[in-house]
Design a protein around this motif. Structure first.
Motif, PDB file in Angstrom:
ATOM      1  N   SER A  72       0.807  -1.223   0.000  1.00  0.00           N
ATOM      2  CA  SER A  72       0.000   0.000   0.000  1.00  0.00           C
ATOM      3  C   SER A  72       0.839   1.271   0.000  1.00  0.00           C
ATOM      4  O   SER A  72       0.283   2.368  -0.051  1.00  0.00           O
ATOM      5  CB  SER A  72      -0.910   0.015   1.234  1.00  0.00           C
ATOM      6  OG  SER A  72      -0.158   0.253   2.418  1.00  0.00           O
ATOM      7  N   ILE A  73       2.159   1.123   0.070  1.00  0.00           N
ATOM      8  CA  ILE A  73       3.024   2.297   0.208  1.00  0.00           C
ATOM      9  C   ILE A  73       2.795   3.300  -0.914  1.00  0.00           C
ATOM     10  O   ILE A  73       2.744   4.512  -0.688  1.00  0.00           O
ATOM     11  CB  ILE A  73       4.510   1.872   0.269  1.00  0.00           C
ATOM     12  CG1 ILE A  73       4.801   1.181   1.600  1.00  0.00           C
ATOM     13  CG2 ILE A  73       5.430   3.078   0.081  1.00  0.00           C
ATOM     14  CD1 ILE A  73       6.202   0.599   1.695  1.00  0.00           C
ATOM     15  N   ASN A  74       2.657   2.811  -2.127  1.00  0.00           N
ATOM     16  CA  ASN A  74       2.471   3.704  -3.274  1.00  0.00           C
ATOM     17  C   ASN A  74       1.015   3.846  -3.685  1.00  0.00           C
ATOM     18  O   ASN A  74       0.717   4.273  -4.803  1.00  0.00           O
ATOM     19  CB  ASN A  74       3.301   3.198  -4.459  1.00  0.00           C
ATOM     20  CG  ASN A  74       4.778   3.484  -4.288  1.00  0.00           C
ATOM     21  OD1 ASN A  74       5.162   4.504  -3.733  1.00  0.00           O
ATOM     22  ND2 ASN A  74       5.614   2.571  -4.753  1.00  0.00           N
ATOM     23  N   PHE A  75       0.099   3.539  -2.769  1.00  0.00           N
ATOM     24  CA  PHE A  75      -1.319   3.704  -3.071  1.00  0.00           C
ATOM     25  C   PHE A  75      -1.625   5.183  -3.293  1.00  0.00           C
ATOM     26  O   PHE A  75      -1.328   6.032  -2.473  1.00  0.00           O
ATOM     27  CB  PHE A  75      -2.165   3.158  -1.912  1.00  0.00           C
ATOM     28  CG  PHE A  75      -3.646   3.310  -2.114  1.00  0.00           C
ATOM     29  CD1 PHE A  75      -4.314   2.507  -3.026  1.00  0.00           C
ATOM     30  CD2 PHE A  75      -4.366   4.249  -1.392  1.00  0.00           C
ATOM     31  CE1 PHE A  75      -5.687   2.637  -3.209  1.00  0.00           C
ATOM     32  CE2 PHE A  75      -5.735   4.385  -1.562  1.00  0.00           C
ATOM     33  CZ  PHE A  75      -6.399   3.574  -2.477  1.00  0.00           C
ATOM     34  N   GLN A  76      -2.198   5.494  -4.446  1.00  0.00           N
ATOM     35  CA  GLN A  76      -2.554   6.867  -4.804  1.00  0.00           C
ATOM     36  C   GLN A  76      -1.396   7.835  -4.528  1.00  0.00           C
ATOM     37  O   GLN A  76      -1.534   8.836  -3.828  1.00  0.00           O
ATOM     38  CB  GLN A  76      -3.828   7.280  -4.064  1.00  0.00           C
ATOM     39  CG  GLN A  76      -5.042   6.469  -4.519  1.00  0.00           C
ATOM     40  CD  GLN A  76      -6.332   6.888  -3.872  1.00  0.00           C
ATOM     41  OE1 GLN A  76      -6.340   7.467  -2.792  1.00  0.00           O
ATOM     42  NE2 GLN A  76      -7.452   6.589  -4.515  1.00  0.00           N
ATOM     43  N   SER A  77      -0.266   7.518  -5.114  1.00  0.00           N
ATOM     44  CA  SER A  77       0.956   8.271  -4.833  1.00  0.00           C
ATOM     45  C   SER A  77       1.108   9.528  -5.683  1.00  0.00           C
ATOM     46  O   SER A  77       2.101  10.250  -5.526  1.00  0.00           O
ATOM     47  CB  SER A  77       2.172   7.373  -5.046  1.00  0.00           C
ATOM     48  OG  SER A  77       2.192   6.852  -6.360  1.00  0.00           O
ATOM     49  N   ALA A  78       0.162   9.794  -6.567  1.00  0.00           N
ATOM     50  CA  ALA A  78       0.267  11.015  -7.373  1.00  0.00           C
ATOM     51  C   ALA A  78       0.249  12.257  -6.494  1.00  0.00           C
ATOM     52  O   ALA A  78       0.896  13.264  -6.799  1.00  0.00           O
ATOM     53  CB  ALA A  78      -0.860  11.073  -8.401  1.00  0.00           C
ATOM     54  N   TYR A  79      -0.492  12.183  -5.382  1.00  0.00           N
ATOM     55  CA  TYR A  79      -0.593  13.346  -4.507  1.00  0.00           C
ATOM     56  C   TYR A  79       0.781  13.802  -4.022  1.00  0.00           C
ATOM     57  O   TYR A  79       1.125  14.987  -4.094  1.00  0.00           O
ATOM     58  CB  TYR A  79      -1.486  13.050  -3.301  1.00  0.00           C
ATOM     59  CG  TYR A  79      -1.682  14.258  -2.416  1.00  0.00           C
ATOM     60  CD1 TYR A  79      -2.782  15.079  -2.587  1.00  0.00           C
ATOM     61  CD2 TYR A  79      -0.746  14.613  -1.453  1.00  0.00           C
ATOM     62  CE1 TYR A  79      -2.962  16.215  -1.812  1.00  0.00           C
ATOM     63  CE2 TYR A  79      -0.902  15.749  -0.678  1.00  0.00           C
ATOM     64  CZ  TYR A  79      -2.016  16.544  -0.856  1.00  0.00           C
ATOM     65  OH  TYR A  79      -2.170  17.674  -0.101  1.00  0.00           O
ATOM     66  N   SER A  90      13.316   6.029 -14.165  1.00  0.00           N
ATOM     67  CA  SER A  90      12.963   5.106 -13.083  1.00  0.00           C
ATOM     68  C   SER A  90      12.242   5.793 -11.927  1.00  0.00           C
ATOM     69  O   SER A  90      11.755   5.128 -11.021  1.00  0.00           O
ATOM     70  CB  SER A  90      14.232   4.421 -12.557  1.00  0.00           C
ATOM     71  OG  SER A  90      15.194   5.377 -12.164  1.00  0.00           O
ATOM     72  N   LEU A  91      12.160   7.122 -11.937  1.00  0.00           N
ATOM     73  CA  LEU A  91      11.567   7.838 -10.813  1.00  0.00           C
ATOM     74  C   LEU A  91      10.085   7.526 -10.653  1.00  0.00           C
ATOM     75  O   LEU A  91       9.624   7.157  -9.566  1.00  0.00           O
ATOM     76  CB  LEU A  91      11.764   9.342 -10.984  1.00  0.00           C
ATOM     77  CG  LEU A  91      11.086  10.235  -9.940  1.00  0.00           C
ATOM     78  CD1 LEU A  91      11.605   9.926  -8.548  1.00  0.00           C
ATOM     79  CD2 LEU A  91      11.297  11.710 -10.262  1.00  0.00           C
ATOM     80  N   LEU A  92       9.303   7.679 -11.730  1.00  0.00           N
ATOM     81  CA  LEU A  92       7.870   7.441 -11.633  1.00  0.00           C
ATOM     82  C   LEU A  92       7.567   5.982 -11.308  1.00  0.00           C
ATOM     83  O   LEU A  92       6.641   5.683 -10.551  1.00  0.00           O
ATOM     84  CB  LEU A  92       7.172   7.862 -12.926  1.00  0.00           C
ATOM     85  CG  LEU A  92       7.165   9.365 -13.215  1.00  0.00           C
ATOM     86  CD1 LEU A  92       6.491   9.650 -14.547  1.00  0.00           C
ATOM     87  CD2 LEU A  92       6.480  10.135 -12.100  1.00  0.00           C
ATOM     88  N   LYS A  93       8.377   5.094 -11.844  1.00  0.00           N
ATOM     89  CA  LYS A  93       8.195   3.673 -11.544  1.00  0.00           C
ATOM     90  C   LYS A  93       8.414   3.414 -10.060  1.00  0.00           C
ATOM     91  O   LYS A  93       7.644   2.685  -9.421  1.00  0.00           O
ATOM     92  CB  LYS A  93       9.165   2.832 -12.370  1.00  0.00           C
ATOM     93  CG  LYS A  93       9.043   1.337 -12.126  1.00  0.00           C
ATOM     94  CD  LYS A  93      10.048   0.562 -12.969  1.00  0.00           C
ATOM     95  CE  LYS A  93       9.959  -0.945 -12.674  1.00  0.00           C
ATOM     96  NZ  LYS A  93      10.974  -1.701 -13.455  1.00  0.00           N
ATOM     97  N   ALA A  94       9.442   4.023  -9.503  1.00  0.00           N
ATOM     98  CA  ALA A  94       9.731   3.839  -8.083  1.00  0.00           C
ATOM     99  C   ALA A  94       8.612   4.390  -7.207  1.00  0.00           C
ATOM    100  O   ALA A  94       8.360   3.885  -6.108  1.00  0.00           O
ATOM    101  CB  ALA A  94      11.053   4.508  -7.730  1.00  0.00           C
ATOM    102  N   ARG A  95       7.918   5.402  -7.687  1.00  0.00           N
ATOM    103  CA  ARG A  95       6.799   5.983  -6.943  1.00  0.00           C
ATOM    104  C   ARG A  95       5.481   5.279  -7.220  1.00  0.00           C
ATOM    105  O   ARG A  95       4.431   5.704  -6.738  1.00  0.00           O
ATOM    106  CB  ARG A  95       6.653   7.476  -7.285  1.00  0.00           C
ATOM    107  CG  ARG A  95       7.662   8.369  -6.572  1.00  0.00           C
ATOM    108  CD  ARG A  95       7.448   9.808  -6.945  1.00  0.00           C
ATOM    109  NE  ARG A  95       8.253  10.722  -6.142  1.00  0.00           N
ATOM    110  CZ  ARG A  95       7.790  11.442  -5.128  1.00  0.00           C
ATOM    111  NH1 ARG A  95       6.516  11.328  -4.791  1.00  0.00           N
ATOM    112  NH2 ARG A  95       8.581  12.250  -4.459  1.00  0.00           N
ATOM    113  N   GLY A  96       5.525   4.225  -8.002  1.00  0.00           N
ATOM    114  CA  GLY A  96       4.305   3.491  -8.302  1.00  0.00           C
ATOM    115  C   GLY A  96       3.433   4.151  -9.337  1.00  0.00           C
ATOM    116  O   GLY A  96       2.241   3.880  -9.445  1.00  0.00           O
ATOM    117  N   LEU A  97       4.030   5.053 -10.131  1.00  0.00           N
ATOM    118  CA  LEU A  97       3.263   5.766 -11.155  1.00  0.00           C
ATOM    119  C   LEU A  97       3.664   5.353 -12.565  1.00  0.00           C
ATOM    120  O   LEU A  97       3.275   5.983 -13.523  1.00  0.00           O
ATOM    121  CB  LEU A  97       3.479   7.281 -10.984  1.00  0.00           C
ATOM    122  CG  LEU A  97       2.929   7.896  -9.690  1.00  0.00           C
ATOM    123  CD1 LEU A  97       3.409   9.329  -9.541  1.00  0.00           C
ATOM    124  CD2 LEU A  97       1.411   7.830  -9.697  1.00  0.00           C
TER     125      LEU A  97
END
Length: 713
Positions: A570-577, A706-713
């Protein structure tokens, strides 16, 4: 992170200990003017009194002046030893006094300390100006620097850190305006003094604004949704802040407030959110916009005097990014990829909220955390309250932060109860290297209080230096809630990663192995200094580390496998915010510092300028406000991140690339840890920063993909 408040932007960091009879009595009486007899040279807070600081500054400033004059009066030809090295040695005592005092102005600022700061800052700025524009001093430094270059611009005699020290000192003087004509020098002195005064005003005003932004609550039922532990914390916060009501919700430094995640009362959620965003914008008795406007104008003028179109261009010239155009290219690429994901995320949350709140419900920013948490609970069967019992602050520190440092870097930590502290909430630890030798002294100060500014940072009472046979004395400061007596202090996941983050900075200081104080530890460009801290966050979720610290505060049992799996997933759940609030704050910082002086908005125009700046870059989003709005953006107006807040995202790319190397070689592989020590963490600012990164990763340039991937985006 908050780095040491820069007293000498030229890098003045030491003083020749030149006792002379007129001052011996003062030195014996004032503990700040004596070498500490404690282990590591730690400051002795059992002896230091508030009234010691001002006379200590007066003496140390005069000693620094005398040492600088001795360099100027030297009739021998300028050499590395009698000029560069003498300059490096010239303010050692002042550095020691300053590091102790300014630790308190940030973490335990009593009214008495605040009054002394108002007297000290102008004295320090005057000294800085005297040195920065001391022509005979600069001529000697320039002579050493120029004599070291051949016709093809290569170095002749100096090598290694001697060469780097010479280069850095020379460049510091040039950036301060040492080559300017007299009239422009005079104006730069005036600007420096006024900016120093404004930053002092900013710090006082913002701390008062945050303390006054407390939301008072009369009835326990209004706190429905909070855990009993959180309600007890609100009761304790009310008591420590004057008891105007039975409960108090304290505003933290960021725009969003974590307490909104569980607060059922929508009217109270709105009240808390508005207290946050309006804490210092003039809608109450606190208004920082006049300070912001004047400081932005002065910074722009300073850059123009130095020949730059704006302050961002001036500031970035000394970084990895080099130019505002490079930073904007990086940011605009992220914004383009982020925006559709953020819009989709907001739509999902609003649609979810309408299932229970009604089809005409409009999601507001104070609703977002609340409904996102409920959605997370429903979809992933996880909530913050379910995992907090496993994040006891002491276990996170000892079994997480310290354990990771032991596994990767071979460090061990021994608590020292014999080391005096400036506050009872602190702890001190001796850091022991894998060869059994003492490596550093490390302090923690994790709990919030009214005398501490918001945020989290690393700093030090003493930097590492082989020249001075000096080991580092480093501290981390955070602002987690301290539980009422007899109850455990439990952390959110964000607070867990903050502890790992700040300790990454600490490692940069602890593992430093440099000759000179000026070059050691975290004395690197702003867009490199956040890399070790961002990277260190990655250890928080590595299974072996996580299992070692995520233990129930009552039973000591590890977090159950099922709960751990749900939590980590769940760490990157809705991580766009999280990305969006950072991007918005970053772009606000740049917008203010890209202006020529004539275009800086007035205090009355500041709020509208913020709105337009976000609109133009495509980040004006009611649902995802900036992590810090202009009126309380302490990194930029009170700290050292002006035109530099982008560095958090910039260095996150570096950190992700480095984490990938660790993952490939083994996340806790000691050989890789030693490689990281040897090539990056020990080297301070002794070499080219990009080369350090390349030497470790094998990459010619960072890979931002790799940044967005690491953030789950």
């Amino acid at each position: 992170m908050k780095l040491t408040k820069t007293l000498m932007t030229l890098g003045l960091a030491s003083a020749m200990m030149m006792p002379f009879s007129a001052c011996q009595k003062t030195q014996r009486e004032n503990p700040l003017l004596q070498e500490s007899t404690l282990p590591f040279g730690a400051p002795d807070f059992t002896k230091i009194q508030t009234e010691d600081y001002l006379p200590a500054f007066e003496f140390a400033i005069q000693q620094t002046r005398d040492n600088i004059q001795a360099i100027v009066d030297n009739t021998d030809s300028a050499t590395f030893e009698n000029t560069i090295l003498a300059y490096e040695e010239s303010g050692r005592l002042l550095d020691r006094v300053s590091r102790v005092f300014f630790a308190l102005t940030e973490a335990d600022k009593t009214p008495e300390i605040g009054e002394i700061e108002k007297k000290v800052q102008p004295m320090l700025t005057d000294l800085q100006n005297e040195i920065a524009f001391n022509k005979p001093l600069f001529e000697r430094i320039k002579k050493v620097h120029d004599n070291e270059y051949s016709h093809d611009n290569s170095y002749l005699g100096l090598t290694g850190e001697d060469r780097k020290l010479t280069d850095e000192i020379y460049k510091d003087f040039v950036r301060q305006g040492a080559l300017l004509p007299e009239d422009k020098m005079a104006r730069m002195k005036e600007i420096n003094l006024r900016i120093s005064d404004l930053q002092q005003q900013w710090g006082d005003l913002l701390q008062a604004a945050v303390n006054d932004a407390v939301v008072w609550v009369d009835k326990k039922e209004d706190l429905a949704g909070l855990s009993e532990a959180d309600i007890a914390q609100c009761a304790k916060d009310a008591e420590t802040r004057g008891g105007k009501a039975p409960y108090a919700i304290v505003i933290v430094n960021t725009t969003q407030q974590a307490i909104l995640t569980n607060l059922d009362n929508r009217d109270l959620r709105k009240k808390v959110y508005e207290a946050s965003i309006h804490r210092a914008d003039g809608t109450n008795k606190h208004n920082t916009y006049a300070i912001v406007s004047e400081m932005a104008k002065l910074r722009a003028e300073k850059a123009e005097i130095m020949g730059y179109p704006n302050y961002a261009a001036y500031s970035l010239d000394n970084t990895m990014a080099k130019t505002p155009e490079n930073v904007y290219a990086f940011l605009k690429n992220l914004i383009a990829q982020y925006t559709p994901k953020a819009d989709a995320e907001t739509k999902e949350i609003e649609e979810y909220a309408r299932k229970t709140a009604g089809a005409d419900f409009n999601l507001e920013p104070y609703d977002r955390f609340y409904y996102s948490a409920k959605m997370k609970k429903e979809l992933l069967n996880i909530s913050e309250d379910e995992v907090k019992p496993y994040f006891n602050v002491d276990s996170v520190l000892i079994n997480g932060v310290f354990y990771a440092a032991n596994r990767v870097y071979g460090l061990t930590f021994k608590e020292r109860t014999d080391i005096p502290l400036y506050h009872p909430d602190m702890k001190a630890f001796e850091v022991i290297d894998k060869d059994g030798k003492s490596k550093a002294l490390f302090y923690t100060d994790y709990f919030r209080r009214p005398t501490k500014r918001g945020g989290a940072w690393m700093d030090g009472f003493q930097k590492q230096s082989r020249q001075w046979n000096q080991l580092p004395i480093i501290f981390n400061v955070c602002n987690s809630a301290k539980a009422p007596e007899g109850q455990p202090s439990l952390l959110t996941w964000d607070e867990v990663t903050t502890m790992f983050h700040e300790f990454g900075h600490a490692l940069h200081g602890i593992l430093s192995d440099c000759q000179y104080n000026k070059l050691s530890g975290t004395s690197v460009a702003r867009d490199f200094v956040e890399m070790p801290s961002q990277f260190n966050e990655s250890f928080a979720s590595i299974p072996e580390i996580f299992d070692n610290y995520a233990r129930h505060y009552e039973t000591g049992e590890q977090m159950p496998a099922n709960l751990k799996e749900r939590m980590l997933s769940s760490i990157n759940f809705q991580s766009a915010y999280a990305l969006g609030e950072n991007l918005a704050a970053t772009c606000l910082d740049l917008a203010w510092h890209m202006l020529p002086s004539k275009d800086v908005p007035s205090a009355e125009e500041a709020a509208q300028f913020e709105t337009e700046a976000l609109r133009q870059i495509g980040l004006l989003n009611n649902q995802i406000p900036p992590r810090y709005r202009t009126s309380y953006f302490n990194h930029v107006w009170g700290g050292g991140y002006a035109a530099g807040y982008y560095s958090y995202l910039w260095t996150e790319v570096l950190a992700v690339n480095i984490a990938d190397v660790f993952a490939q070689r083994g996340a806790l592989d000691p050989k890789t840890g030693q490689d990281m020590r040897d090539k990056i963490l020990s080297r301070g600012n002794t070499g080219d920063l990009m080369k350090m990164f390349s030497d470790f990763t094998g990459m010619e340039q960072p890979d931002a993909s790799s940044l967005l991937k690491a953030r789950g985006l």
